[in-house]
Write a protein that holds these residues in place. Sequence first.
Motif, mmCIF file in Angstrom:
data_model
loop_
_atom_site.group_PDB
_atom_site.id
_atom_site.type_symbol
_atom_site.label_atom_id
_atom_site.label_comp_id
_atom_site.label_asym_id
_atom_site.label_seq_id
_atom_site.Cartn_x
_atom_site.Cartn_y
_atom_site.Cartn_z
ATOM 1 N N THR A 123 -24.211 57.858 -83.867
ATOM 2 C CA THR A 123 -24.698 56.859 -82.934
ATOM 3 C C THR A 123 -26.163 57.109 -82.642
ATOM 4 O O THR A 123 -26.595 58.250 -82.541
ATOM 5 C CB THR A 123 -23.901 56.879 -81.609
ATOM 6 N N GLU A 124 -26.914 56.045 -82.561
ATOM 7 C CA GLU A 124 -28.333 56.171 -82.276
ATOM 8 C C GLU A 124 -28.624 56.113 -80.781
ATOM 9 O O GLU A 124 -29.655 56.605 -80.325
ATOM 10 C CB GLU A 124 -29.107 55.045 -82.985
ATOM 11 N N MET A 125 -27.709 55.532 -80.018
ATOM 12 C CA MET A 125 -27.983 55.324 -78.605
ATOM 13 C C MET A 125 -27.761 56.582 -77.781
ATOM 14 O O MET A 125 -28.478 56.872 -76.834
ATOM 15 C CB MET A 125 -27.112 54.183 -78.064
ATOM 16 N N THR A 126 -26.739 57.339 -78.119
ATOM 17 C CA THR A 126 -26.426 58.530 -77.349
ATOM 18 C C THR A 126 -27.141 59.738 -77.942
ATOM 19 O O THR A 126 -26.980 60.047 -79.110
ATOM 20 C CB THR A 126 -24.909 58.779 -77.329
ATOM 21 N N LYS A 127 -27.912 60.398 -77.133
ATOM 22 C CA LYS A 127 -28.624 61.594 -77.560
ATOM 23 C C LYS A 127 -28.392 62.684 -76.534
ATOM 24 O O LYS A 127 -28.751 62.541 -75.375
ATOM 25 C CB LYS A 127 -30.121 61.307 -77.700
ATOM 26 N N GLY A 128 -27.755 63.753 -76.947
ATOM 27 C CA GLY A 128 -27.510 64.845 -76.013
ATOM 28 C C GLY A 128 -26.032 65.101 -75.831
ATOM 29 O O GLY A 128 -25.234 64.918 -76.735
ATOM 30 N N ARG A 198 -26.026 49.131 -62.574
ATOM 31 C CA ARG A 198 -27.430 48.857 -62.230
ATOM 32 C C ARG A 198 -28.130 48.093 -63.347
ATOM 33 O O ARG A 198 -29.234 48.429 -63.773
ATOM 34 C CB ARG A 198 -28.156 50.158 -61.901
ATOM 35 N N ALA A 199 -27.447 47.070 -63.842
ATOM 36 C CA ALA A 199 -27.960 46.165 -64.872
ATOM 37 C C ALA A 199 -28.142 46.842 -66.230
ATOM 38 O O ALA A 199 -28.784 46.289 -67.117
ATOM 39 C CB ALA A 199 -29.273 45.526 -64.440
ATOM 40 N N VAL A 200 -27.566 48.015 -66.413
ATOM 41 C CA VAL A 200 -27.640 48.726 -67.687
ATOM 42 C C VAL A 200 -26.239 48.791 -68.286
ATOM 43 O O VAL A 200 -25.270 49.164 -67.607
ATOM 44 C CB VAL A 200 -28.202 50.144 -67.501
ATOM 45 N N GLN A 201 -26.136 48.444 -69.556
ATOM 46 C CA GLN A 201 -24.829 48.431 -70.200
ATOM 47 C C GLN A 201 -24.514 49.783 -70.852
ATOM 48 O O GLN A 201 -25.371 50.441 -71.443
ATOM 49 C CB GLN A 201 -24.752 47.347 -71.269
ATOM 50 N N HIS A 202 -23.247 50.161 -70.733
ATOM 51 C CA HIS A 202 -22.763 51.401 -71.337
ATOM 52 C C HIS A 202 -21.486 51.097 -72.123
ATOM 53 O O HIS A 202 -20.704 50.219 -71.750
ATOM 54 C CB HIS A 202 -22.471 52.442 -70.258
ATOM 55 N N VAL A 203 -21.314 51.815 -73.202
ATOM 56 C CA VAL A 203 -20.116 51.677 -74.021
ATOM 57 C C VAL A 203 -19.378 53.011 -74.023
ATOM 58 O O VAL A 203 -19.979 54.072 -74.264
ATOM 59 C CB VAL A 203 -20.458 51.278 -75.473
ATOM 60 N N VAL A 204 -18.096 52.958 -73.718
ATOM 61 C CA VAL A 204 -17.251 54.148 -73.772
ATOM 62 C C VAL A 204 -16.160 53.898 -74.800
ATOM 63 O O VAL A 204 -15.842 52.756 -75.127
ATOM 64 C CB VAL A 204 -16.652 54.474 -72.390
ATOM 65 N N ASP A 222 -20.955 59.305 -71.648
ATOM 66 C CA ASP A 222 -22.236 59.987 -71.443
ATOM 67 C C ASP A 222 -22.573 59.826 -69.964
ATOM 68 O O ASP A 222 -23.240 58.875 -69.553
ATOM 69 C CB ASP A 222 -23.311 59.360 -72.335
ATOM 70 N N GLY A 223 -22.092 60.746 -69.142
ATOM 71 C CA GLY A 223 -22.229 60.629 -67.705
ATOM 72 C C GLY A 223 -23.654 60.641 -67.212
ATOM 73 O O GLY A 223 -24.018 59.893 -66.292
ATOM 74 N N MET A 224 -24.493 61.464 -67.805
ATOM 75 C CA MET A 224 -25.873 61.545 -67.341
ATOM 76 C C MET A 224 -26.644 60.275 -67.658
ATOM 77 O O MET A 224 -27.549 59.885 -66.922
ATOM 78 C CB MET A 224 -26.568 62.762 -67.951
ATOM 79 N N ALA A 225 -26.277 59.603 -68.751
ATOM 80 C CA ALA A 225 -26.926 58.327 -69.067
ATOM 81 C C ALA A 225 -26.615 57.300 -67.986
ATOM 82 O O ALA A 225 -27.484 56.534 -67.566
ATOM 83 C CB ALA A 225 -26.478 57.817 -70.433
ATOM 84 N N ILE A 226 -25.365 57.280 -67.518
ATOM 85 C CA ILE A 226 -24.996 56.356 -66.451
ATOM 86 C C ILE A 226 -25.741 56.706 -65.170
ATOM 87 O O ILE A 226 -26.292 55.839 -64.488
ATOM 88 C CB ILE A 226 -23.476 56.380 -66.222
ATOM 89 N N ARG A 230 -29.784 54.978 -68.158
ATOM 90 C CA ARG A 230 -30.157 54.884 -69.566
ATOM 91 C C ARG A 230 -28.971 54.329 -70.353
ATOM 92 O O ARG A 230 -27.853 54.827 -70.211
ATOM 93 C CB ARG A 230 -30.539 56.274 -70.093
ATOM 94 N N PRO A 231 -29.162 53.301 -71.199
ATOM 95 C CA PRO A 231 -28.043 52.756 -71.979
ATOM 96 C C PRO A 231 -27.379 53.850 -72.806
ATOM 97 O O PRO A 231 -28.030 54.794 -73.263
ATOM 98 C CB PRO A 231 -28.708 51.708 -72.875
ATOM 99 N N SER A 232 -26.075 53.717 -73.007
ATOM 100 C CA SER A 232 -25.362 54.749 -73.767
ATOM 101 C C SER A 232 -24.237 54.136 -74.581
ATOM 102 O O SER A 232 -23.719 53.066 -74.258
ATOM 103 C CB SER A 232 -24.804 55.818 -72.825
ATOM 104 N N ASP A 233 -23.888 54.837 -75.624
ATOM 105 C CA ASP A 233 -22.749 54.484 -76.465
ATOM 106 C C ASP A 233 -22.076 55.798 -76.817
ATOM 107 O O ASP A 233 -22.396 56.431 -77.829
ATOM 108 C CB ASP A 233 -23.214 53.741 -77.713
ATOM 109 N N ALA A 234 -21.179 56.229 -75.964
ATOM 110 C CA ALA A 234 -20.600 57.577 -76.064
ATOM 111 C C ALA A 234 -19.360 57.579 -76.941
ATOM 112 O O ALA A 234 -18.250 57.330 -76.470
ATOM 113 C CB ALA A 234 -20.267 58.103 -74.672
#
Length: 249
Positions: A123-128, A198-204, A222-226, A230-234
């Motif tokens: 995945t390119e969105m999740t880093k860390g 907060r208007a940011v989309q996340h994918v779990v 990706d809890g810290m992204a939320i 920061r957008p995330s795709d965990a």
Amino acid sequence: MNRPTKAALASLTLLSLAALTACGGSSDSETATDKPKSGESANADKAPSPSERLASTVVTTSDADGFRVDKPQDEFVFAKSTDEVTVDKPVCAPLAYAMNQLPLGNPEADLTRVASGQTDAETEMTKGIVYTYVTLSAHPSGDAQSAFADARKAVDACGDGFTAEANGDKSPYDSVTPEKVTPAGDESLGFASTLTSRAVQHVVHGEIVRSGDVLAVYFSVDGMAIANGRPSDAKLSPTVVKAQNGKLG
């Protein structure tokens, strides 16, 4: 492990906030511990209890290269039992349980572990650091199959999302999408869910595997992204999922 600020926690109720620090989840039921009771261990001919079976087969740090596996804490738990959870669309309840480390069906015992480590999913969105939760549950005859069927029905029926509520907190999920997963156990299914904070989309992502009368439910976030907006795709860790499925046989 870094924790989000109180302000961040106050602004979010999504995913019970448990996932934000990888400390949420339900307590092991039936006093499921990693050590057998002394009286039972003394009797070599006695079959292990459901809780002992789970404790002996749950993934550990030594099984998942590059990941640390721990018991989750209850500090930010969304609900301690399924009885505390209400869902605006009852058919979607299994997904609410799966994404909040609660067991499906009516198990005789269950336990949850959380694996943390540098993501090994593509995945390119999740880093860390991504947290992959593993909830195992042992069921009486026929209950695992029934619970799995309910979960499959939920994935098919809840495409336009749903909202779960417990203890005054709400967790709205915008959508649910079936996902292909590597076949495992007797039957398996995967799904992804989107949520907005907060208007940011996340994918779990989640996966449910039935091996006989045991269900393994995987969930990644990706809890810290939320917490940081920061957008995330965990995506689920392939290492952790493969290791746990391997131990279930």
